[in-house]
Design a protein around this motif. Structure first.
Motif, mmCIF file in Angstrom:
data_model
loop_
_atom_site.group_PDB
_atom_site.id
_atom_site.type_symbol
_atom_site.label_atom_id
_atom_site.label_comp_id
_atom_site.label_asym_id
_atom_site.label_seq_id
_atom_site.Cartn_x
_atom_site.Cartn_y
_atom_site.Cartn_z
ATOM 1 N N ALA A 196 -29.223 -33.930 -10.650
ATOM 2 C CA ALA A 196 -28.179 -33.313 -9.820
ATOM 3 C C ALA A 196 -27.720 -34.238 -8.689
ATOM 4 C CB ALA A 196 -28.693 -32.008 -9.247
ATOM 5 N N LEU A 197 -28.273 -35.457 -8.676
ATOM 6 C CA LEU A 197 -27.919 -36.408 -7.611
ATOM 7 C C LEU A 197 -26.671 -37.195 -8.009
ATOM 8 C CD1 LEU A 197 -29.283 -37.447 -4.920
ATOM 9 C CD2 LEU A 197 -30.202 -39.318 -6.304
ATOM 10 N N LYS A 198 -25.846 -37.506 -7.016
ATOM 11 C CA LYS A 198 -24.689 -38.351 -7.311
ATOM 12 C C LYS A 198 -25.157 -39.753 -7.710
ATOM 13 C CE LYS A 198 -21.082 -35.997 -4.829
ATOM 14 N NZ LYS A 198 -20.251 -35.894 -3.642
ATOM 15 N N ALA A 199 -24.507 -40.315 -8.727
ATOM 16 C CA ALA A 199 -24.947 -41.598 -9.278
ATOM 17 C C ALA A 199 -24.904 -42.716 -8.237
ATOM 18 C CB ALA A 199 -24.102 -41.960 -10.491
ATOM 19 N N THR B 100 -21.168 -48.937 -15.280
ATOM 20 C CA THR B 100 -19.953 -48.146 -15.503
ATOM 21 C C THR B 100 -20.084 -46.707 -15.037
ATOM 22 O OG1 THR B 100 -20.818 -47.687 -17.698
ATOM 23 C CG2 THR B 100 -19.250 -49.486 -17.515
ATOM 24 N N VAL B 101 -21.043 -46.436 -14.164
ATOM 25 C CA VAL B 101 -21.227 -45.043 -13.762
ATOM 26 C C VAL B 101 -20.222 -44.661 -12.669
ATOM 27 C CG1 VAL B 101 -23.679 -45.134 -14.336
ATOM 28 C CG2 VAL B 101 -22.972 -45.566 -11.979
ATOM 29 N N PHE B 102 -19.922 -43.379 -12.615
ATOM 30 C CA PHE B 102 -19.050 -42.863 -11.547
ATOM 31 C C PHE B 102 -19.926 -42.434 -10.380
ATOM 32 C CE2 PHE B 102 -16.665 -42.114 -15.493
ATOM 33 C CZ PHE B 102 -15.491 -42.785 -15.177
ATOM 34 N N ASN B 103 -19.768 -43.138 -9.253
ATOM 35 C CA ASN B 103 -20.639 -42.907 -8.093
ATOM 36 C C ASN B 103 -20.561 -41.497 -7.533
ATOM 37 O OD1 ASN B 103 -21.642 -45.484 -8.107
ATOM 38 N ND2 ASN B 103 -20.130 -46.278 -6.652
ATOM 39 N N THR C 93 -22.461 -36.545 -10.442
ATOM 40 C CA THR C 93 -23.920 -36.473 -10.589
ATOM 41 C C THR C 93 -24.337 -37.148 -11.901
ATOM 42 O OG1 THR C 93 -23.887 -34.416 -11.830
ATOM 43 C CG2 THR C 93 -23.981 -34.232 -9.417
ATOM 44 N N VAL C 94 -25.647 -37.347 -12.026
ATOM 45 C CA VAL C 94 -26.191 -37.919 -13.260
ATOM 46 C C VAL C 94 -25.755 -37.071 -14.451
ATOM 47 C CG1 VAL C 94 -28.369 -38.279 -14.522
ATOM 48 C CG2 VAL C 94 -28.140 -39.059 -12.147
ATOM 49 N N TYR C 95 -25.905 -35.751 -14.305
ATOM 50 C CA TYR C 95 -25.525 -34.854 -15.391
ATOM 51 C C TYR C 95 -24.037 -35.000 -15.738
ATOM 52 C CZ TYR C 95 -24.724 -30.734 -18.183
ATOM 53 O OH TYR C 95 -24.358 -29.897 -19.206
ATOM 54 N N GLU C 96 -23.206 -35.006 -14.699
ATOM 55 C CA GLU C 96 -21.761 -35.101 -14.944
ATOM 56 C C GLU C 96 -21.382 -36.434 -15.591
ATOM 57 O OE1 GLU C 96 -20.395 -32.246 -11.196
ATOM 58 O OE2 GLU C 96 -20.622 -34.400 -10.896
ATOM 59 N N ASN C 97 -22.078 -37.497 -15.204
ATOM 60 C CA ASN C 97 -21.827 -38.798 -15.821
ATOM 61 C C ASN C 97 -22.120 -38.762 -17.324
ATOM 62 O OD1 ASN C 97 -21.092 -41.458 -14.301
ATOM 63 N ND2 ASN C 97 -22.243 -40.263 -12.805
ATOM 64 N N LEU C 98 -23.190 -38.065 -17.678
ATOM 65 C CA LEU C 98 -23.544 -37.983 -19.099
ATOM 66 C C LEU C 98 -22.563 -37.092 -19.844
ATOM 67 C CD1 LEU C 98 -27.389 -37.826 -18.645
ATOM 68 C CD2 LEU C 98 -26.104 -39.655 -19.788
#
Ligand code: ATP
Ligand code: MG
Length: 237
Positions: A132-135, A86-89, A92-97
Motif C-alpha cells: 500500500a506504499l507509494k512506489a 519504470t515504476v510510477f512514484n 502504490t505498489v499494488y496500483e503499479n502492478l
C-alpha cells in the motif's frame, strides 16, 4: 526460434553503437549478453524494442517486428525491463502492478491476476509488506524488484531485462537470480544484459559477448564459466 536478430545496426550521430549484430534465442532458453560499459548492450535491446532508429531485422516467433511500435511488441507477450526503472512514484505498489496488467485483466481474469500476485509476492516479500506504499518511497532495489514484478504479472512468454541487478544489495541480487531460475521453471524465455558475469553465467544457458558494438564471442555459459581467458579478455576478470 523465439527471437532472431539479423544484421542489426544502430548509429548515434554517425558513431556506430551496434554494428551489424545477428543472434538468436531459442524457446525456453536463458541467454545473456555480456560486455564492458559502452559495448552497446542497452542500445541492442532498445533496437529490438524499436525505441531507437536502426537497420536490420528482428523476428519474434516467426513474425517480423522490426517496424512495430514498442507498445505493440510488448503486447505480444514479451516483457521488457529497461535499465531505467519504470515504476510510477505516485502510485502504490499494488496500483503499479495493476496498471502493468491493465490491458490483460478483464473482470473474468481478475481472480487469475490475484493468484499471479500471490505467486509474485512469494518471491518478493519486501514488496508484499509495502503493497500500500507509494512506489516513490521504495528503495532503489525495491523499485527494481517492482519493475520485474510488473513484467511477471503479465505472464510473459519472453522476458528481456537490462542489468536487473544494477545497484542492488547482494541479498536482492540473489533474489533476482532466483527469479531467473523461476522464469526458467515457468518456461519463460529469458534474454538478459548483465555486468554480474559469474552469477549470470551460472544461471543462463548461453551467452554472447559484446565489444564495441559487435558480438565477439558466443557459447554455452557453462563453457565460459570454465574458460578464464575469455573472462579476462572481455569481461575484466
Ligand atoms: N542516446 C545516445 N546518444 C548518443 N550516443 C549514445 C546514446 N546512447 C548510447 N550512446 C553511445 O553508444 C555506445 C553504446 O552505449 P550503450 O548504452 O548501448 O552501452 P552499454 O553496453 O549498455 O553500456 P553500459 O554497460 O554502461 O550500460 C556508447 O558509446 C554510448 O556513449
Ligand atoms: Mg547499458
Amino acid at each position: 526460434m523465439m527471437l532472431k536478430v539479423e544484421n542489426l545496426s544502430v548509429s548515434y550521430n554517425n558513431a556506430v553503437a551496434v554494428d551489424n549484430i545477428s543472434f538468436e534465442v531459442k524457446k525456453n532458453e536463458a541467454v545473456a549478453i555480456l560486455g564492458a560499459n559502452g559495448a552497446g548492450k542497452t542500445t541492442l535491446l532498445n533496437a529490438i524494442f524499436n525505441t531507437v532508429k536502426k537497420s536490420g531485422k528482428v523476428i519474434y516467433k516467426d513474425r517480423d517486428i522490426s517496424n512495430m511500435h514498442t507498445k505493440d511488441i510488448v503486447s505480444m507477450n514479451i516483457a521488457y525491463v529497461p535499465d531505467k526503472r519504470t515504476v510510477f512514484n505516485d502510485l502504490t505498489v499494488y496500483e503499479n502492478l495493476e496498471i502493468a496488467a491493465k490491458d490483460i485483466i478483464t473482470s473474468k481474469k481478475r481472480r487469475y491476476f490475484m493468484e499471479s500476485l500471490e505467486h509474485i509476492f512469494e518471491r518478493f516479500s519486501n514488496l508484499k509488506e509495502k503493497i500500500a506504499l507509494k512506489a516513490g518511497y521504495l528503495s532503489g532495489g525495491e523499485q527494481q524488484m517492482l519493475s520485474i514484478a510488473q513484467g511477471l504479472i503479465r505472464e510473459p512468454e519472453m522476458f528481456v531485462m537490462d542489468e536487473p541487478t544494477a545497484g542492488l544489495s547482494p541479498k536482492l541480487t540473489k533474489s533476482v537470480f532466483e527469479i531467473v531460475s523461476f522464469m526458467k521453471h515457468k518456461k519463460i524465455t529469458v534474454l538478459m544484459v548483465e555486468q554480474n558475469v559469474n552469477k549470470t553465467l551460472q544461471y543462463t544457458d548461453r551467452a554472447y559477448i559484446m565489444n564495441v558494438g559487435k558480438i565477439v564471442d558466443s557459447g554455452y555459459s557453462e563453457t565460459f564459466l570454465k574458460s578464464k581467458s575469455v573472462k579476462k579478455a572481455y569481461l575484466g576478470g
